[in-house]
Design a protein around this motif. Structure first.
Motif, mmCIF file in Angstrom:
data_model
loop_
_atom_site.group_PDB
_atom_site.id
_atom_site.type_symbol
_atom_site.label_atom_id
_atom_site.label_comp_id
_atom_site.label_asym_id
_atom_site.label_seq_id
_atom_site.Cartn_x
_atom_site.Cartn_y
_atom_site.Cartn_z
ATOM 1 N N THR A 1 -27.514 1.858 42.861
ATOM 2 C CA THR A 1 -26.837 2.994 43.491
ATOM 3 C C THR A 1 -25.880 3.708 42.543
ATOM 4 O OG1 THR A 1 -27.062 2.061 45.710
ATOM 5 C CG2 THR A 1 -25.335 3.700 45.376
ATOM 6 N N PRO A 2 -25.009 2.961 41.824
ATOM 7 C CA PRO A 2 -24.135 3.660 40.862
ATOM 8 C C PRO A 2 -24.925 4.415 39.804
ATOM 9 C CG PRO A 2 -23.369 1.420 41.239
ATOM 10 C CD PRO A 2 -24.732 1.511 41.858
ATOM 11 N N ARG A 3 -26.043 3.805 39.377
ATOM 12 C CA ARG A 3 -26.846 4.472 38.345
ATOM 13 C C ARG A 3 -27.491 5.751 38.894
ATOM 14 N NH1 ARG A 3 -30.159 -0.385 35.221
ATOM 15 N NH2 ARG A 3 -28.331 -1.645 34.630
ATOM 16 N N ILE A 4 -28.004 5.664 40.139
ATOM 17 C CA ILE A 4 -28.623 6.844 40.741
ATOM 18 C C ILE A 4 -27.597 7.950 40.940
ATOM 19 C CG2 ILE A 4 -29.741 7.706 42.836
ATOM 20 C CD1 ILE A 4 -31.078 4.974 43.123
ATOM 21 N N LEU A 5 -26.415 7.570 41.435
ATOM 22 C CA LEU A 5 -25.356 8.559 41.611
ATOM 23 C C LEU A 5 -24.963 9.179 40.273
ATOM 24 C CD1 LEU A 5 -23.057 6.773 44.238
ATOM 25 C CD2 LEU A 5 -24.573 8.733 44.610
ATOM 26 N N SER A 6 -24.867 8.333 39.254
ATOM 27 C CA SER A 6 -24.524 8.840 37.925
ATOM 28 C C SER A 6 -25.599 9.796 37.415
ATOM 29 C CB SER A 6 -24.359 7.673 36.955
ATOM 30 O OG SER A 6 -24.085 8.140 35.644
ATOM 31 N N ALA A 7 -26.877 9.444 37.636
ATOM 32 C CA ALA A 7 -27.970 10.310 37.186
ATOM 33 C C ALA A 7 -27.941 11.648 37.915
ATOM 34 C CB ALA A 7 -29.314 9.616 37.405
ATOM 35 N N VAL A 8 -27.693 11.599 39.241
ATOM 36 C CA VAL A 8 -27.626 12.838 40.026
ATOM 37 C C VAL A 8 -26.474 13.710 39.535
ATOM 38 C CG1 VAL A 8 -27.171 13.788 42.315
ATOM 39 C CG2 VAL A 8 -28.720 11.838 42.055
ATOM 40 N N ILE A 9 -25.333 13.084 39.248
ATOM 41 C CA ILE A 9 -24.174 13.832 38.744
ATOM 42 C C ILE A 9 -24.516 14.474 37.398
ATOM 43 C CG2 ILE A 9 -21.827 13.605 37.855
ATOM 44 C CD1 ILE A 9 -21.377 11.468 40.016
ATOM 45 N N HIS A 10 -25.194 13.705 36.533
ATOM 46 C CA HIS A 10 -25.603 14.257 35.243
ATOM 47 C C HIS A 10 -26.483 15.495 35.417
ATOM 48 C CE1 HIS A 10 -24.136 10.532 33.369
ATOM 49 N NE2 HIS A 10 -24.283 11.145 32.204
ATOM 50 N N LEU A 11 -27.430 15.401 36.364
ATOM 51 C CA LEU A 11 -28.337 16.529 36.592
ATOM 52 C C LEU A 11 -27.589 17.740 37.141
ATOM 53 C CD1 LEU A 11 -31.493 14.790 38.116
ATOM 54 C CD2 LEU A 11 -31.298 15.888 35.886
ATOM 55 N N ILE A 12 -26.718 17.517 38.129
ATOM 56 C CA ILE A 12 -25.997 18.636 38.750
ATOM 57 C C ILE A 12 -25.065 19.297 37.742
ATOM 58 C CG2 ILE A 12 -24.308 19.259 40.509
ATOM 59 C CD1 ILE A 12 -25.505 17.088 42.288
ATOM 60 N N VAL A 13 -24.278 18.473 37.044
ATOM 61 C CA VAL A 13 -23.328 19.019 36.056
ATOM 62 C C VAL A 13 -24.091 19.718 34.934
ATOM 63 C CG1 VAL A 13 -21.578 18.442 34.349
ATOM 64 C CG2 VAL A 13 -21.534 17.351 36.599
ATOM 65 N N GLY A 14 -25.180 19.099 34.462
ATOM 66 C CA GLY A 14 -25.977 19.707 33.391
ATOM 67 C C GLY A 14 -26.566 21.044 33.816
ATOM 68 N N TYR A 15 -27.048 21.111 35.060
ATOM 69 C CA TYR A 15 -27.618 22.360 35.570
ATOM 70 C C TYR A 15 -26.562 23.452 35.659
ATOM 71 C CZ TYR A 15 -29.891 25.632 38.745
ATOM 72 O OH TYR A 15 -30.408 26.772 39.321
ATOM 73 N N LEU A 16 -25.366 23.086 36.145
ATOM 74 C CA LEU A 16 -24.288 24.074 36.256
ATOM 75 C C LEU A 16 -23.849 24.567 34.874
ATOM 76 C CD1 LEU A 16 -22.136 22.472 39.110
ATOM 77 C CD2 LEU A 16 -23.699 24.421 39.274
ATOM 78 N N ILE A 17 -23.772 23.636 33.931
ATOM 79 C CA ILE A 17 -23.403 24.035 32.561
ATOM 80 C C ILE A 17 -24.480 24.945 31.969
ATOM 81 C CG2 ILE A 17 -23.064 23.190 30.207
ATOM 82 C CD1 ILE A 17 -21.741 20.713 31.385
ATOM 83 N N ALA A 18 -25.760 24.602 32.207
ATOM 84 C CA ALA A 18 -26.859 25.422 31.699
ATOM 85 C C ALA A 18 -26.812 26.835 32.281
ATOM 86 C CB ALA A 18 -28.194 24.755 32.018
ATOM 87 N N LEU A 19 -26.504 26.957 33.576
ATOM 88 C CA LEU A 19 -26.378 28.273 34.204
ATOM 89 C C LEU A 19 -25.248 29.072 33.570
ATOM 90 C CD1 LEU A 19 -26.848 27.592 38.035
ATOM 91 C CD2 LEU A 19 -28.395 28.828 36.513
#
Length: 267
Positions: A24-42
């Motif tokens: 669960t911590p790893r999945i949450l961390s991965a989701v956070i990485h994706l969301i933050v990365g997407y926002l930074i990319a935008l």
């Protein structure tokens, strides 16, 4: 039988609890990485577009901003996989090999893109300019990263790869507000050159669209085997070039005929 089933269910529940606690911590961390990365990319895409559009064309700004956006998304995906515990070294190696293979297979296309970027940055010509490339003359209709579209005088659309443009001489007739018209009149050796020059001067003075500065030039430039080569050079506004050139081709021929002056015959 029932006791065995209960034991299996209990074992599954325990395994599920262990798995959730572990991942669960790893999945949450991965989701956070994706969301933050997407926002930074935008954000980077938007900022890059605004920064590049200030000094270049929209097509280059879109290309650079989109490329940065995709690279950041790939980096975010790799970062998310790493957060899940996936070994990303092999993935990066595969992506690198795939990128190299794609680059080799698309060598010509990448060459056109690189040439297109150079053309857009240095701008040897713009939309609407009258240019000549590799003996093709026309007005620029479109410039993109792969090719340039030119409309010729006889209404043909010619698509020229950008790599060909960058490796050939480019003549831009629209850079300057004026153009020079050149005629080379080959006259018979028996012609009275002073009379011919006077006739030409009189004809030129009748046309107000011929510029007085720089002054028109009329003079003998060569004594050839076919006859006396008389050069006539005048300056006009670029939009008057074709009309005046065609009109004076007819005027010279008609006036010379009336005055008994003949062009040299082929030997």
């Amino acid at each position: 039988m029932l006791e065995s089933l209960l034991i299996d269910v209990q074992t599954f529940e325990e395994a599920a609890v262990v798995w959730l606690k572990l991942y669960t911590p790893r999945i949450l961390s991965a989701v956070i990485h994706l969301i933050v990365g997407y926002l930074i990319a935008l954000f980077v895409r938007r900022y890059a577009y605004k920064a590049v559009i200030k000094f270049s064309e929209a097509i280059l700004a879109k290309f650079i901003s989109t490329t940065l956006f995709l690279l950041l998304l790939i980096f975010s995906l790799i970062s998310a996989l790493s957060a899940l515990g996936v070994q990303t070294a092999s993935i990066i190696a595969v992506l690198g090999a795939a990128g190299l293979a794609i680059a080799l297979s698309l060598k010509n296309s990448l060459s056109n893109i690189a040439s297109g970027i150079v053309l857009i940055i240095f701008r040897p010509f713009r939309y609407g300019d009258s240019i000549e490339i590799n003996n093709i003359t026309g007005n620029v209709l479109e410039i993109n990263l792969y090719h340039t579209l030119i409309l010729t005088a006889d209404n043909r659309s010619v698509t020229i790869p950008n790599s060909m443009i960058s490796s050939n001489r480019i003549i831009n007739f629209s850079k300057s507000p004026t153009r020079r018209i050149d005629w080379t009149l080959v006259l018979d050796y028996g012609s009275d050159i002073q009379q011919v020059k006077q006739i030409i001067y009189s004809l030129l003075q009748e046309e107000s669209k011929i510029l007085t500065e720089p002054k028109p030039f009329i003079g003998v430039v060569n004594l050839g085997s076919k006859g006396v080569e008389l050069a006539v050079r005048v300056w006009v506004k670029k939009e008057d070039f074709s009309a005046i050139q065609v009109a004076y081709n007819e005027s010279f021929q008609q006036k010379f005929k009336e005055s008994g002056i003949y062009f040299a015959k082929e030997m």
